[in-house]
Design a protein around this motif. Structure first.
Motif, short mmCIF file in Angstrom:
data_model
loop_
_atom_site.label_atom_id
_atom_site.label_comp_id
_atom_site.label_asym_id
_atom_site.label_seq_id
_atom_site.Cartn_x
_atom_site.Cartn_y
_atom_site.Cartn_z
N ALA A 83 0.84 -1.21 0.00
CA ALA A 83 0.00 0.00 0.00
C ALA A 83 0.87 1.25 0.00
CB ALA A 83 -0.93 -0.01 1.21
N PHE A 84 1.91 1.25 0.82
CA PHE A 84 2.82 2.40 0.83
C PHE A 84 3.58 2.52 -0.49
CE2 PHE A 84 2.52 2.51 5.54
CZ PHE A 84 2.35 3.87 5.69
N PHE A 98 10.38 5.71 1.26
CA PHE A 98 9.84 6.67 2.22
C PHE A 98 8.96 7.68 1.47
CE2 PHE A 98 13.68 8.65 0.64
CZ PHE A 98 13.32 9.98 0.46
N LEU A 99 8.15 8.38 2.25
CA LEU A 99 7.38 9.53 1.76
C LEU A 99 7.77 10.73 2.60
CD1 LEU A 99 3.73 8.13 1.46
CD2 LEU A 99 5.29 8.65 -0.42
N SER A 124 14.59 13.17 9.57
CA SER A 124 14.50 13.30 8.12
C SER A 124 13.20 13.97 7.68
CB SER A 124 14.60 11.92 7.47
OG SER A 124 13.48 11.12 7.83
N ASN A 125 12.26 14.13 8.62
CA ASN A 125 10.94 14.71 8.32
C ASN A 125 10.23 13.88 7.25
OD1 ASN A 125 9.13 16.62 9.24
ND2 ASN A 125 9.48 17.95 7.49
N SER A 126 10.41 12.57 7.32
CA SER A 126 9.78 11.68 6.35
C SER A 126 9.28 10.43 7.06
CB SER A 126 10.75 11.32 5.23
OG SER A 126 11.89 10.67 5.77
N ILE A 127 8.51 9.62 6.32
CA ILE A 127 7.95 8.38 6.85
C ILE A 127 8.62 7.24 6.12
CG2 ILE A 127 5.86 6.98 7.09
CD1 ILE A 127 5.65 10.73 6.59
N HIS A 128 9.44 6.48 6.83
CA HIS A 128 10.09 5.30 6.27
C HIS A 128 9.15 4.13 6.46
CE1 HIS A 128 13.96 7.33 5.67
NE2 HIS A 128 13.57 8.04 6.71
N PHE A 129 8.63 3.60 5.35
CA PHE A 129 7.57 2.59 5.42
C PHE A 129 7.89 1.43 6.35
CE2 PHE A 129 7.57 3.32 0.58
CZ PHE A 129 7.05 4.58 0.73
N LYS A 130 9.04 0.82 6.14
CA LYS A 130 9.33 -0.41 6.90
C LYS A 130 9.40 -0.14 8.39
CE LYS A 130 11.33 -2.94 3.11
NZ LYS A 130 12.46 -3.60 2.51
#
Length: 138
Positions: free
Chosen positions: A76-77, A87-88, A121-127
């Motif tokens: 999904a990510f 990441f997003l 990092s101001n991001s979303i690392h999926f794992k």
């Protein structure tokens, strides 16, 4: 002997559930007072962690709700990450969660971001995020 191993396995599962439940509860405990606002659910307008923990532990032990497998969450990510970066950015996630599908409210978005975004990092690392969300069923 088999009963001892079974009991140890159950105790380990309960301890893991308690840890995950506490982590999830803390995301919504904005005042750090072991309560979460649930105005629609409780006459008092909040639920205490001490009341929440045994109920959620029982739900998880009885497997009333099947969790989504990690690989499906990851896929999904990945749909949102065509560049395959893993990441997003915070801004990308906000855009997807507020403009696509069933949009999140501002409060829902803030709660999700507080748990999902890596502050460095101001991001979303999926794992990393998926690992935090799932409970090992084995």
């Amino acid at each position: 002997m088999a009963d001892d191993r079974s009991r140890e396995g159950t105790e380990t599962a309960v301890a893991e559930f308690h840890k995950k439940i506490k982590e999830a509860f803390e995301v919504f405990d904005h005042e750090s007072n072991n309560t979460v606002d649930v105005e629609e659910e409780e006459p008092t307008g909040y639920i205490r962690f001490e009341k929440f923990l045994p109920v959620m532990t029982e739900v998880l032990l009885e497997r009333r709700y099947r969790p989504i497998p990690e690989d499906i969450l990851l896929r999904a990510f990945e749909v949102l990450d065509p560049a395959k970066r893993g990441f997003l950015s915070k801004e990308e996630l906000i855009k997807y969660m507020t403009e696509e599908g069933e949009p999140f409210s501002q409060e829902e978005m803030e709660e999700m971001l507080s748990a999902a975004v890596d502050p460095e990092s101001n991001s979303i690392h999926f794992k990393d995020y998926i690992t935090m969300m799932v409970i090992d069923e084995n």
